[in-house]
Design an enzyme around this catalytic site. Structure first.
Site, PDB file in Angstrom:
ATOM      1  N   ARG A  25      -6.178  20.738  22.654  1.00  0.00           N
ATOM      2  CA  ARG A  25      -4.763  20.783  23.020  1.00  0.00           C
ATOM      3  C   ARG A  25      -4.280  19.346  23.176  1.00  0.00           C
ATOM      4  O   ARG A  25      -4.818  18.573  23.962  1.00  0.00           O
ATOM      5  CB  ARG A  25      -4.535  21.566  24.312  1.00  0.00           C
ATOM      6  CG  ARG A  25      -3.057  21.640  24.724  1.00  0.00           C
ATOM      7  CD  ARG A  25      -2.844  22.598  25.867  1.00  0.00           C
ATOM      8  NE  ARG A  25      -2.973  23.979  25.423  1.00  0.00           N
ATOM      9  CZ  ARG A  25      -2.003  24.692  24.861  1.00  0.00           C
ATOM     10  NH1 ARG A  25      -0.801  24.132  24.665  1.00  0.00           N
ATOM     11  NH2 ARG A  25      -2.196  25.933  24.498  1.00  0.00           N
ATOM     12  N   ASP A  81       0.814  -1.211   0.000  1.00  0.00           N
ATOM     13  CA  ASP A  81       0.000   0.000   0.000  1.00  0.00           C
ATOM     14  C   ASP A  81       0.852   1.268   0.000  1.00  0.00           C
ATOM     15  O   ASP A  81       0.463   2.281  -0.591  1.00  0.00           O
ATOM     16  CB  ASP A  81      -0.937   0.009   1.210  1.00  0.00           C
ATOM     17  CG  ASP A  81      -2.151  -0.886   1.007  1.00  0.00           C
ATOM     18  OD1 ASP A  81      -2.422  -1.267  -0.148  1.00  0.00           O
ATOM     19  OD2 ASP A  81      -2.826  -1.203   2.001  1.00  0.00           O
ATOM     20  N   GLY A  82       2.018   1.227   0.645  1.00  0.00           N
ATOM     21  CA  GLY A  82       2.882   2.400   0.665  1.00  0.00           C
ATOM     22  C   GLY A  82       3.329   2.800  -0.733  1.00  0.00           C
ATOM     23  O   GLY A  82       3.276   3.978  -1.106  1.00  0.00           O
ATOM     24  N   ASN A 119      -4.576   8.567   1.915  1.00  0.00           N
ATOM     25  CA  ASN A 119      -4.959   7.967   3.193  1.00  0.00           C
ATOM     26  C   ASN A 119      -5.309   9.008   4.251  1.00  0.00           C
ATOM     27  O   ASN A 119      -6.419   9.040   4.751  1.00  0.00           O
ATOM     28  CB  ASN A 119      -3.835   7.073   3.732  1.00  0.00           C
ATOM     29  CG  ASN A 119      -4.068   5.611   3.448  1.00  0.00           C
ATOM     30  OD1 ASN A 119      -4.954   5.257   2.681  1.00  0.00           O
ATOM     31  ND2 ASN A 119      -3.276   4.759   4.061  1.00  0.00           N
ATOM     32  N   GLU A 120      -4.304   9.855   4.603  1.00  0.00           N
ATOM     33  CA  GLU A 120      -4.544  10.775   5.700  1.00  0.00           C
ATOM     34  C   GLU A 120      -3.529  11.901   5.742  1.00  0.00           C
ATOM     35  O   GLU A 120      -2.429  11.789   5.199  1.00  0.00           O
ATOM     36  CB  GLU A 120      -4.513  10.039   7.046  1.00  0.00           C
ATOM     37  CG  GLU A 120      -3.137   9.661   7.558  1.00  0.00           C
ATOM     38  CD  GLU A 120      -2.588   8.407   6.940  1.00  0.00           C
ATOM     39  OE1 GLU A 120      -3.334   7.412   6.880  1.00  0.00           O
ATOM     40  OE2 GLU A 120      -1.413   8.417   6.499  1.00  0.00           O
ATOM     41  N   LYS A 145       1.968   6.363  -2.712  1.00  0.00           N
ATOM     42  CA  LYS A 145       2.958   7.335  -3.179  1.00  0.00           C
ATOM     43  C   LYS A 145       2.801   7.620  -4.669  1.00  0.00           C
ATOM     44  O   LYS A 145       2.795   8.785  -5.101  1.00  0.00           O
ATOM     45  CB  LYS A 145       4.365   6.804  -2.888  1.00  0.00           C
ATOM     46  CG  LYS A 145       5.490   7.652  -3.456  1.00  0.00           C
ATOM     47  CD  LYS A 145       6.833   6.990  -3.209  1.00  0.00           C
ATOM     48  CE  LYS A 145       7.962   7.752  -3.885  1.00  0.00           C
ATOM     49  NZ  LYS A 145       9.273   7.064  -3.677  1.00  0.00           N
TER      50      LYS A 145
END
Length: 274
Positions: free
Chosen positions: A152, A60-61, A127-128, A65
């Site tokens: 915070r 998936d990486g 993804n995020e 990309k």
């Protein structure tokens, strides 16, 4: 044999492809088998910007990309699992020999990306986006221009439906099934005490929601200030006194649709349970 662009133009009837492979041993071993199969029906080119199909051989990486890097209209992107995790992949070592025959039967769709704007820069993630710091930091959060809360903590995670099984899951976010059109925001290590608290729950928002995050503090050591990470890659560091705007957008390229309930559940079971 890889054909040059001018050679391909002479054979306009042939659909073309470009193959990207990771350096993982599994990916390397699959590479010649993939090319042998694809060459039955497609013509390989040496330039991904002119290909009709982009095949990404890896985990998936590698997929994420390159999906962001080569996203363009008219391109079909197909993942082949030559790595470990394979939520974005359609084929693997057990069915490589079925790729050519199944190309015309596959259903394609655009994917939801997340668009982030800070100052005059625009970034995209599949993804995020992870906005985080090494120490508790203050953020004012607005949803569609309505004040939501003052947070915070060490950060915020904003993910897509397809990204919900990534870092989002590790941060106790919800797994969203493929047909859900939404974006999700998760608090990362909120600072809680008697005079300060937050909602402390992931929130799932309609896909057309706009999120605004205001960082008002302008004092911190550069290394401790918030940074922005897009799909695992740091894109900005040392943030202070700034505003981040986040919304969803559609990919330009087409991807293989993964809306089948049974296959998705089986993928969840294989990845996280069995």
């Amino acid at each position: 044999m890889i054909m040059k662009v001018h050679q391909v133009q002479e054979k306009k009837m042939n659909k073309t492809y470009y193959l990207i492979s990771s350096l993982a041993p599994k990916s390397e071993s699959l590479k010649p088998l993939i090319k042998k199969e694809l060459n039955k029906k497609l013509v390989e080119v040496d330039d991904p910007t002119v290909a009709d199909y982009l095949f990404i051989n890896g985990g998936d990486g590698t997929f994420i990309k390159n999906a962001i890097k080569y996203d363009r209209a008219g391109l079909k992107i197909i993942g082949i699992n030559g790595g470990s995790l394979g939520f974005y992949t359609t084929f693997n070592e057990t069915n490589i020999d079925q790729i050519a025959n199944n190309l015309d039967q596959l259903k394609y769709t655009q994917l939801d990306f997340i668009r982030l704007q800070i100052d005059d820069q625009i970034h995209h993630a599949l993804n995020e986006f992870n906005i985080n710091s090494t120490t508790a930091y203050g953020y004012d959060i607005f949803i569609d221009n309505e004040f939501y809360q003052k947070f915070r903590g060490t950060g915020l995670l904003i993910s897509t439906t397809t990204g919900s099984t990534g870092i989002n899951k590790s941060a106790n976010g919800a797994i969203l099934f493929p047909r859900i059109k939404a974006i999700q925001m998760v608090e990362l290590y909120p600072l809680l005490h008697s005079s300060f608290t937050t909602i402390q729950s992931p929130i799932i928002l309609p896909i057309d929601t706009k999120i605004r995050i205001e960082i008002k503090e302008n004092y911190c050591d550069h290394d401790a200030c918030p940074r922005i990470v897009a799909d695992g890659a740091v894109i900005r560091q040392g943030l202070s006194s700034t505003t981040i705007e986040i919304s969803a957008t559609r990919s330009q390229a087409d991807y293989v649709a993964t809306t089948d309930l049974r296959s998705y559940i089986q993928r969840l079971q294989k990845t996280f349970i069995y």
